[in-house]
Write a protein that holds these residues in place. Structure first.
Motif, mmCIF file in Angstrom:
data_model
loop_
_atom_site.group_PDB
_atom_site.id
_atom_site.type_symbol
_atom_site.label_atom_id
_atom_site.label_comp_id
_atom_site.label_asym_id
_atom_site.label_seq_id
_atom_site.Cartn_x
_atom_site.Cartn_y
_atom_site.Cartn_z
ATOM 1 N N ASN A 117 2.426 -4.681 -7.199
ATOM 2 C CA ASN A 117 3.477 -4.065 -7.246
ATOM 3 C C ASN A 117 3.434 -3.157 -8.702
ATOM 4 N N ALA A 118 2.866 -1.646 -8.779
ATOM 5 C CA ALA A 118 3.023 -1.316 -10.318
ATOM 6 C C ALA A 118 3.713 -0.745 -10.713
ATOM 7 N N ALA A 119 5.369 -1.399 -10.219
ATOM 8 C CA ALA A 119 6.280 -0.907 -10.127
ATOM 9 C C ALA A 119 7.120 -2.305 -11.273
ATOM 10 N N PRO A 157 -3.414 -2.070 -9.147
ATOM 11 C CA PRO A 157 -1.959 -1.304 -8.725
ATOM 12 C C PRO A 157 -1.618 0.284 -7.887
ATOM 13 N N LEU A 158 -0.597 -1.128 -6.678
ATOM 14 C CA LEU A 158 -0.413 0.119 -5.198
ATOM 15 C C LEU A 158 1.350 0.620 -5.438
ATOM 16 N N GLN A 159 1.919 1.379 -5.571
ATOM 17 C CA GLN A 159 3.297 1.255 -5.686
ATOM 18 C C GLN A 159 4.173 0.350 -4.884
ATOM 19 N N LEU A 171 -6.928 -10.840 -2.747
ATOM 20 C CA LEU A 171 -5.990 -11.596 -3.728
ATOM 21 C C LEU A 171 -4.452 -10.532 -3.838
ATOM 22 N N PHE A 172 -3.422 -10.814 -4.255
ATOM 23 C CA PHE A 172 -2.410 -11.026 -4.794
ATOM 24 C C PHE A 172 -1.792 -11.055 -5.576
ATOM 25 N N VAL A 173 -1.094 -10.629 -6.124
ATOM 26 C CA VAL A 173 0.067 -11.354 -7.312
ATOM 27 C C VAL A 173 1.739 -10.913 -7.336
ATOM 28 N N ASN A 174 2.188 -11.529 -7.245
ATOM 29 C CA ASN A 174 3.906 -11.519 -6.344
ATOM 30 C C ASN A 174 4.386 -12.645 -7.163
ATOM 31 N N GLY A 175 5.789 -12.457 -6.900
ATOM 32 C CA GLY A 175 7.147 -13.761 -7.362
ATOM 33 C C GLY A 175 7.634 -14.145 -6.724
ATOM 34 N N HIS A 176 8.351 -15.546 -5.687
ATOM 35 C CA HIS A 176 9.017 -15.812 -4.063
ATOM 36 C C HIS A 176 9.768 -16.960 -4.634
ATOM 37 N N GLY A 177 10.630 -16.783 -4.687
ATOM 38 C CA GLY A 177 12.136 -17.897 -4.111
ATOM 39 C C GLY A 177 12.120 -18.892 -3.560
#
Length: 506
Positions: free
Chosen positions: A358-360, A386-388, A404-410
Motif C-alpha cells: 500500500n503506497a499510502a 506500489p498500489l493505491q 508477495l504482499f507486505v502488510n500489517g495484521h492484528g
C-alpha cells in the motif's frame, strides 16, 4: 507499559463528577482549565472508512469507542472482560445471558435495548459486512430477548473467543444503519456525537450530554494529516494534542521532548508480515516461501523502519498471547545460505516475484524495499510494486494480490482462534494468500472449541512449516500525546477511549 501505567503517566486520577453529562465551565475551571471550550484535536494519517466499522481497521480507531460503545471491555492487566453496555452476564458452555444497562440512549434519543444487541449480531452475519469476528456471529444459533434489557445468545458449539466479539462489535443504531455504512450519518451511544464529517479532511465531534458517564471534553476534532512529519509539526505547534500511529521513526525522534508522551499500546497487536499468493508461481512451492522467511532481515526492519518498537518473530502472536512460544518465534532467523539452498531445491533461481504494498503507508513501503533487496540476494528477480490504498485493500480482501504482499495484521494478542478464524491473512476458510488446507481448517476448528496447549502447538508448527504468511515483527500501535491530555485510555483493539479524558492548560 500496561494500561494502568499508561493512564497514570497521562495524569488519570482526578475524581469524576457524580452525574453523567458534559463538562461545565465550573468543572473546567476546577480542573485547571480556562472555562473555555475544551476540544481535543486528534491527527491521523488516513481517513475513516465507514463501510469497515465492524472490523478492526486502523483509521476507524478514533471513532469506534468515541461515537459508539461495545458490550464488554477487557481489563488490560488480567484480560478479564469488564462491563460495557452489558453490566453483567452468565456464561455456560454454549450460551451466554447478558444483562444490559438501563440508562443508555442513542444520539437520536432512542433508548438502547436488547433489540439492538439482536440487530448487531444479525448485522454481522450479512454478506456485505466485513468483520474478523464474523465467524463467531455465524455460530449463533438462537438469540432470545428476555426483556428490554436482557438477552440470551446460544451458539452451535462452544466458542473460545466470544468476548473478543463483544470487545470489537460496536453497537449501531439499527434505524440509520444504511447511512452509517455510507458515512452519511453516525448514530451511536458513545460519549461524543458526530456533528460533521468531511471525507478526506476529518470529523467534528461534540459532547453527548445524555451519556451515562461524566464527560469532561466539549468535543473532539479529528484531522486527516497524511504526512507523518506534518503531524509532528502540528504536535509541536500545539494544533494537535494526540497523533495516532505516527511513523515509528518520527515517534522515536519525539520521545525526548518533555511536552509529549509516546506510548506503545500494551495490546501489541500490530504485526508486520510478508505473505504469498500461493496460486502464483514460484510461490506455490513451500520451499520458496520458507526461503523468503529465512532471507528477510527482520532485525533491520525492526531497527531502521520501526524505530525499535516491537520484537522480531516468526509467529503472529504477541508475547502476552497464550499461543506465544519464544523458541518457535525464533525459527526463521536470517540465513542467506539456507535460503539459497531452498531456492535451488525448488528450481526457482531467477524467478520473477512481485512484492505489492500500500503506497499510502510509508512503513509498509520501507519494509517492501528491504524485502526486495533481501530476495535479490538469494537469487529471485524481485520487484516492489506500489498500489493505491483502496486498490490494495480491495485486492487483499477480494480477487487477490498477484505475488508477495507486505502488510500489517492484528489479532495476535487475545484468543488465538480469532486470528486463524478471522484475520484476513490467516482465515482458515478464506484468506488473502489463497491457501487452502483441510488440515488447517480442522486445526482452526479445534482451537476455536478447545484452546489447549496441544492444539496451539500443532497450529504453530503448521504455520511455521507452510509459511503462506511470514511474520516479521510483532509491534504496537502508538499514541503520541501532549502532556495537556489527561485520562486518555484505549481498548484492547486500540480504539481510543475518551470517557475520562480532559485537556489541561498549556
Amino acid at each position: 507499559m500496561n494500561r494502568r501505567a499508561f493512564l497514570g503517566a497521562l495524569g488519570l486520577g482526578v475524581a469524576a463528577t457524580a452525574l453523567p453529562g458534559c463538562s461545565s465551565a465550573v468543572d473546567q475551571a476546577a480542573s485547571g482549565g480556562s472555562g473555555g471550550r475544551k476540544v481535543l484535536r486528534i491527527a491521523q494519517g488516513a481517513d475513516i472508512a465507514p463501510s469497515t466499522l465492524f472490523s478492526q481497521n486502523n483509521p476507524n480507531m478514533s471513532i469506534c469507542r468515541t461515537v459508539f460503545n461495545t458490550l464488554t471491555e477487557y481489563d488490560h492487566r488480567t484480560l478479564k472482560p469488564m462491563p460495557g453496555l452489558a453490566r453483567s452476564w452468565e456464561q455456560k458452555d454454549t450460551s451466554i445471558t447478558l444483562r444490559l444497562r438501563t440508562d443508555v440512549v442513542f444520539h437520536s434519543g432512542r433508548p438502547f435495548t436488547a433489540d439492538d444487541v439482536v440487530f448487531a449480531l444479525d448485522n454481522l452475519k450479512q454478506p456485505t459486512v466485513a468483520s474478523q469476528l464474523k465467524h463467531v456471529a455465524q455460530a449463533v444459533s438462537k438469540v432470545t430477548r428476555n426483556g428490554d434489557h436482557e438477552v440470551t445468545i446460544e451458539f452451535e458449539h462452544p466458542v473460545s473467543n466470544v468476548f473478543d466479539l463483544f470487545e470489537i462489535m460496536i453497537i449501531p443504531d439499527r434505524e440509520s444503519i444504511k447511512d452509517l455504512m455510507t458515512g452519511k450519518k453516525f448514530v451511536g451511544t458513545g460519549p461524543f456525537k458526530v456533528e460533521s464529517y468531511t471525507p478526506g479532511q476529518g470529523l467534528k465531534l461534540v459532547c453527548n450530554d445524555k451519556y451515562f458517564k461524566p464527560v469532561k471534553l466539549d468535543g473532539v476534532q479529528i484531522d486527516i494529516i497524511t504526512e507523518s512529519q506534518s503531524m509532528v509539526a502540528s504536535l509541536r505547534s500545539g494544533q494537535t494534542h494526540l497523533a495516532l500511529d505516527l511513523a515509528p521513526l518520527d515517534a522515536a525522534a519525539i520521545k525526548g521532548d518533555p511536552d509529549f508522551h509516546v506510548v506503545a499500546s500494551d495490546a501489541n497487536d500490530s504485526a508486520f508480515y510478508v505473505a504469498s499468493n500461493v496460486t502464483v508461481k514460484p510461490l506455490d512451492r513451500k520451499e520458496v516461501r520458507q526461503a523468503i522467511a529465512f532471507a528477510v532481515d527482520r532485525d533491520r526492519i525492526l531497527g531502521q523502519v520501526l524505530g525499535g518498537i516491537g520484537t522480531v518473530s516468526s509467529l503472529p502472536w504477541s508475547p502476552t498471547s497464550p499461543a506465544y512460544d519464544k523458541a518457535k518465534a525464533a525459527t526463521y532467523t536470517r540465513n542467506v545460505a539456507k535460503a539459497k539452498e531452498l531456492i535451488g531445491k525448488a528450481g526457482a533461481d531467477g524467478a520473477k516475484v512481485q512484492i505489492l504494498y500500500n503506497a499510502a503507508l510509508g512503513t509498509n513501503a520501507k519494509i517492501a524495499e528491504i524485502v526486495q533487496f533481501n530476495l535479490k540476494e538469494i537469487g529471485l528477480d524481485a520487484t516492489a510494486v506500489p498500489l493505491q490504498g483502496p486498490d490494495f485493500q480491495a485486492k487483499l480482501t477480494g480477487d487477490g494480490l498477484p505475488g508477495l504482499f507486505v502488510n500489517g495484521h492484528g489479532f495476535g494478542h487475545l484468543s488465538p482462534a480469532t486470528l486463524i478464524k478471522g484475520a484476513f491473512p490467516f482465515n482458515a476458510e478464506k484468506n488473502s494468500s489463497r491457501f487452502e488446507s483441510a488440515e488447517y481448517r480442522g486445526l482452526a476448528d479445534d482451537l476455536w472449541t478447545k484452546q489447549s496447549p496441544e492444539v496451539i502447538g500443532k497450529v504453530n508448527d503448521f504455520l511455521l512449516d507452510q509459511q503462506f504468511v511470514s511474520d516479521l515483527v510483532v509491534s504496537a500501535h502508538t499514541y503520541t500525546v501532549s502532556k495537556r491530555v489527561k485520562g486518555l485510555s484505549y481498548s484492547m483493539f486500540d480504539y481510543i477511549d475518551l470517557d475520562g479524558a480532559e485537556l489541561g492548560s498549556a
